[in-house]
Write an enzyme that holds these catalytic residues in place. Sequence first.
Site, PDB file in Angstrom:
ATOM      1  N   LYS A 119       0.838  -1.207   0.000  1.00 46.05           N
ATOM      2  CA  LYS A 119       0.000   0.000   0.000  1.00 46.05           C
ATOM      3  C   LYS A 119       0.866   1.247   0.000  1.00 46.05           C
ATOM      4  CE  LYS A 119      -4.223  -1.766   2.110  1.00 46.05           C
ATOM      5  NZ  LYS A 119      -4.812  -2.007   3.443  1.00 46.05           N
ATOM      6  N   LYS A 201      23.127  -4.811  16.187  1.00 44.36           N
ATOM      7  CA  LYS A 201      22.778  -6.211  16.400  1.00 44.36           C
ATOM      8  C   LYS A 201      23.294  -7.053  15.221  1.00 44.36           C
ATOM      9  CE  LYS A 201      18.824  -9.233  16.584  1.00 44.36           C
ATOM     10  NZ  LYS A 201      17.759  -9.629  15.792  1.00 44.36           N
ATOM     11  N   LYS A 204      21.689 -10.890   9.541  1.00 44.96           N
ATOM     12  CA  LYS A 204      21.877 -11.078   8.088  1.00 44.96           C
ATOM     13  C   LYS A 204      21.540  -9.797   7.347  1.00 44.96           C
ATOM     14  CE  LYS A 204      19.041 -14.646   7.647  1.00 44.96           C
ATOM     15  NZ  LYS A 204      18.917 -15.276   8.955  1.00 44.96           N
TER      16      LYS A 204
HETATM   17  P1  ADP Z   1      18.804 -12.386  11.256  1.00 46.30           P
HETATM   18  O1  ADP Z   1      18.561 -11.148  12.066  1.00 46.30           O
HETATM   19  O2  ADP Z   1      20.241 -12.627  11.016  1.00 46.30           O
HETATM   20  O3  ADP Z   1      17.972 -12.429   9.984  1.00 46.30           O
HETATM   21  P2  ADP Z   1      16.881 -14.266  12.171  1.00 46.30           P
HETATM   22  O4  ADP Z   1      15.849 -13.211  12.202  1.00 46.30           O
HETATM   23  O5  ADP Z   1      16.812 -15.343  11.129  1.00 46.30           O
HETATM   24  O6  ADP Z   1      18.329 -13.595  12.131  1.00 46.30           O
HETATM   25  O7  ADP Z   1      16.930 -14.912  13.616  1.00 46.30           O
HETATM   26  C1  ADP Z   1      16.858 -16.277  13.921  1.00 46.30           C
HETATM   27  C2  ADP Z   1      16.953 -16.411  15.424  1.00 46.30           C
HETATM   28  O8  ADP Z   1      18.218 -15.947  15.918  1.00 46.30           O
HETATM   29  C3  ADP Z   1      15.901 -15.600  16.186  1.00 46.30           C
HETATM   30  O9  ADP Z   1      15.427 -16.356  17.281  1.00 46.30           O
HETATM   31  C4  ADP Z   1      16.654 -14.384  16.678  1.00 46.30           C
HETATM   32  O10 ADP Z   1      16.136 -13.863  17.868  1.00 46.30           O
HETATM   33  C5  ADP Z   1      18.064 -14.928  16.904  1.00 46.30           C
HETATM   34  N1  ADP Z   1      19.051 -13.878  16.662  1.00 46.30           N
HETATM   35  C6  ADP Z   1      19.309 -13.269  15.481  1.00 46.30           C
HETATM   36  N2  ADP Z   1      20.301 -12.365  15.607  1.00 46.30           N
HETATM   37  C7  ADP Z   1      20.682 -12.382  16.910  1.00 46.30           C
HETATM   38  C8  ADP Z   1      21.653 -11.662  17.680  1.00 46.30           C
HETATM   39  N3  ADP Z   1      22.437 -10.746  17.114  1.00 46.30           N
HETATM   40  N4  ADP Z   1      21.759 -11.937  19.000  1.00 46.30           N
HETATM   41  C9  ADP Z   1      20.957 -12.869  19.563  1.00 46.30           C
HETATM   42  N5  ADP Z   1      20.031 -13.581  18.903  1.00 46.30           N
HETATM   43  C10 ADP Z   1      19.878 -13.344  17.589  1.00 46.30           C
END
Ligand code: ADP
Length: 329
Positions: A119, A201, A204
């Site tokens: 949207k 943080k 990816k």
């Molecule tokens: P990204 O942010 O790399 O795409 P995802 O969203 O696929 O990672 O996260 C997969 C899992 O890993 C989730 O449960 C998320 O909370 C955990 N996670 C991702 N990045 C971190 C981080 N920097 N520290 C702690 N946990 C993380």
Amino acid sequence: MATRSLTGIKPTGEVHLGNYIGAIKPALTFAKQPGLESFYFIANAHGLTKITDSEEMRQLTRGIAATWLALGLDPDKSVFYRQSDVPEVFELSWLLACMAPKGLLNRAHAYKAAVDENKAAGKEADAGVNMGLFTYPILMAADILLFQPDVVPVGRDQIQHIEIARDVARQFNHIFGDVFKQPHVHIEEKVAVLPGLDGRKMSKSYGNTIPLFSEANELQRLVNRIKTDSLPPEAPKDPETSNLFTLYKEFAGPRQVEAMQARFAEGIGWGEVKKELYWAIDEFMSEPRRRYNELLASPEVDRLLAEGAERARAYSQPFLQEIKKAVGL
Ligand code: ADP
Ligand code: TRP
């Protein structure tokens, strides 16, 4: 009776240190509780809403299975399988779809976000949205309800999906009698959030990650790139505000961490901290990395997943028969 937990792992590309500390490690620790029966599966059919290259799908599925096994998932103690090897999931998914109000799914976060984005860009609301994305929460409800878990450990972003599974189960039970148990969500409250190379943080989406099984040279190169401030080596430093220390304390032993704290107070150069951090991660990961490479090169992963599917189906086949009987199919 044992408490049962179940969780799904989406096949994703590069697993990084943050994923390990924030998601994989707490899930593996959770499964070690005495009296807990745990189910883990690779949600490859869910991955199909995004991954449309068949070879990539096969590799990601195997890679994520090898990752969890290398990090300590014990396939004798847990039931570990591929979602696509348990066809009862897909049959149940249809039965649940017939019980799920469409409005409930209109409100699901991932779908809503896609619509809002369309949207905002002046596009048609459903542009680029496939039905897999729209019905994602129903397939997830089927994953869960088919195995009657008491708890579903997930990250915060998945809470709404568990609520949808509960709603659908309630609706089904209301019509057909007490068939499904209501699953409870479990969120790990105290997981560390790891910083990435640039201090944000690790994620990816920011391209600031340290992949879990980086080879030693690559690991060293990445650790050396972690951003620090410009304090001189001899200046006392605060471990609490240091990204290097935040990472170090997750991978070094308690005695090493204490010693590092003392060295921060005395003054230690960032280069020296990086060297120690690299050693700590390399040492921590060396055995899992060796095991990961070994698993990827052998047919063992496929064998373990096939065995896991057989164990899973020992539950899902008879239960699906009961469910079908309840609805008159
Ligand atoms: P990204 O942010 O790399 O795409 P995802 O969203 O696929 O990672 O996260 C997969 C899992 O890993 C989730 O449960 C998320 O909370 C955990 N996670 C991702 N990045 C971190 C981080 N920097 N520290 C702690 N946990 C993380
Ligand atoms: N949707 C979950 C995720 O994106 C993965 C998943 C699929 C799952 N089915 C599940 C998690 C069942 C818990 C239970 O991470």
